[in-house]
Design an enzyme around this catalytic site. Sequence first.
Site, short mmCIF file in Angstrom:
data_model
loop_
_atom_site.label_atom_id
_atom_site.label_comp_id
_atom_site.label_asym_id
_atom_site.label_seq_id
_atom_site.Cartn_x
_atom_site.Cartn_y
_atom_site.Cartn_z
N GLU A 293 18.20 -16.62 -9.04
CA GLU A 293 17.47 -17.69 -8.34
C GLU A 293 18.11 -18.04 -7.00
O GLU A 293 17.43 -18.46 -6.07
CB GLU A 293 17.44 -18.96 -9.21
N HIS A 322 25.82 1.37 -27.86
CA HIS A 322 24.91 2.19 -28.68
C HIS A 322 23.46 1.96 -28.27
O HIS A 322 22.55 2.19 -29.07
CB HIS A 322 25.14 1.86 -30.16
N LYS A 436 5.70 -23.26 -10.99
CA LYS A 436 5.48 -24.61 -11.52
C LYS A 436 4.13 -25.13 -11.02
O LYS A 436 3.34 -25.69 -11.77
CB LYS A 436 6.60 -25.56 -11.09
O1 PA5 Z 1 18.11 -24.02 -10.81
C1 PA5 Z 1 17.08 -24.67 -10.78
O2 PA5 Z 1 16.94 -25.60 -9.99
C2 PA5 Z 1 15.93 -24.41 -11.75
O3 PA5 Z 1 16.02 -23.22 -12.40
C3 PA5 Z 1 15.86 -25.53 -12.76
O4 PA5 Z 1 17.08 -25.61 -13.45
C4 PA5 Z 1 14.72 -25.40 -13.75
O5 PA5 Z 1 13.53 -25.07 -13.12
C5 PA5 Z 1 14.54 -26.71 -14.53
O6 PA5 Z 1 14.30 -27.74 -13.62
P1 PA5 Z 1 14.48 -29.27 -13.99
O7 PA5 Z 1 15.91 -29.50 -14.35
O8 PA5 Z 1 14.08 -30.00 -12.76
O9 PA5 Z 1 13.56 -29.55 -15.14
#
Ligand code: PA5
Length: 465
Positions: A293, A322, A436
């Site tokens: 990410e 394996h 989202k």
């Molecule tokens: O790293 C990030 O910002 C995202 O992957 C969030 O952790 C994930 O989308 C969950 O978001 P939130 O904590 O706002 O529910």
Amino acid sequence: MKSLQIKYDYTNLLAENIGKHGISMNEINNYLELAKTYHQNLLEDRESGKVGFYELPFNKILVEQVDKYVKKNKDKFENFVVLGIGGSALGNIALINSLKHSFYNLLPRRIRRGPRIFILDNIDPEYVCNFLDTIDIKKTLFNVISKSGSTAETAAQFLVIIDILKRKLKNKFIRNLVITTDKNNGDLRRVVNDYKINSFMIPSNIGGRFSVLSSVGLLTSGFAGIKIKNLLKGAEHMLSVCNTDNLIENPAYLNATFHYLLDTKKKKNISVMLSYANSLYYWADWYRQLWAESLGKNKNKNGEQINAGQTPVKALGVTDQHSQVQLYTEGPNDKVFSFLTVEKFRKDRSLPKFKGKYSSFDYLSGHKLSELFNAEMKATEYAISSKGRPCCKIIFPKINEYTIGQFIMLYEIQTAFAGELYNIDAFNQPGVEAGKIATYALLGREGYIEKTKDIFEKEKERKMI
Ligand code: PA5
């Protein structure tokens, strides 16, 4: 404590050792000056408060708040359940799996000395319903974690749980809830204020995947009896190790640079984290999110399209020997491997001494499981590197809060520095946001009608047989 420092072994990333698919020390040296500039940029981001994860090891007030809350509530509940996803779940899963007994929830309570811990990070309907079949909801504390307070999955889980809690506990339902979210923003914070629910806050300058050392991970840790002070001390130690602009002495910067050069110059666009410890395997999951990410970006900071990013993959030693190692040694040479290894395991077992007529068994006589395990790790490292495939090792002298804290900080700093190398913003996630938004549109959330139309138009073009 020096003996408890995790080590970074980059021998088999070097062209000097593995040949043309490696990176030479000269190529690394070309980045010595740039590293100073990038270090300065990161320092400015830190000092201006733009990026907050560096400060987490120093939050003594939070440690006290967590301790107090845990002390008050630990014995009241049979289960502690996290509702969250992505950065609001993966670090918690990794903390429990690396620092607690492998079958923690199956141990009797007198040995656990705390509630069972579950982290529900999906909304697969069967998974959620089956989970609900296994717990007494009245005896369960739910920690709803969402930085944004608006993630559809966490919101849905929250609505399911609150509906059951209200039916079973009437107006006492808030006793079974604790919410971790942004200090001021988002609907979860509004819920906290409206219903006076206990809450913890996530600093606004810390994104989900960098938040494991905030209240996000510390509350779960507290309930599991993890020594959170030592976790933070470990992170603080690694922060001091990495507080140098000397590329050669900074393990986070050096590993980032190797990975960046391997990706961009040697076409190693897959990064495999190969854990030789079941307990560390979930950190490979956490790393997948952190690396993917943060670095998987369409455009660089100048707005040019670059489609950056290495694909992180997780693997487990020896199990995947394996399953995957055939591909790793003979398939496309498009990967860089990071072995997670342990020098001293917390538990071990010797095989019985015997001499018989079975050569397949005799050589194992009297050896410890750890000897066999680490011999297989070395053998795999040898097999991969001798085929000219780059690999490095992160060596844990042993696994405890202090070394796990170091590991977390090492990889967070490495990721931030890799963002500088790729010249991308490592701290946003527009691709996740796009998914989202499409979900909101599909479920008819107000304000997303144009997106809904677009998705339905595309649906018409689907080809299937
Ligand atoms: O790293 C990030 O910002 C995202 O992957 C969030 O952790 C994930 O989308 C969950 O978001 P939130 O904590 O706002 O529910």
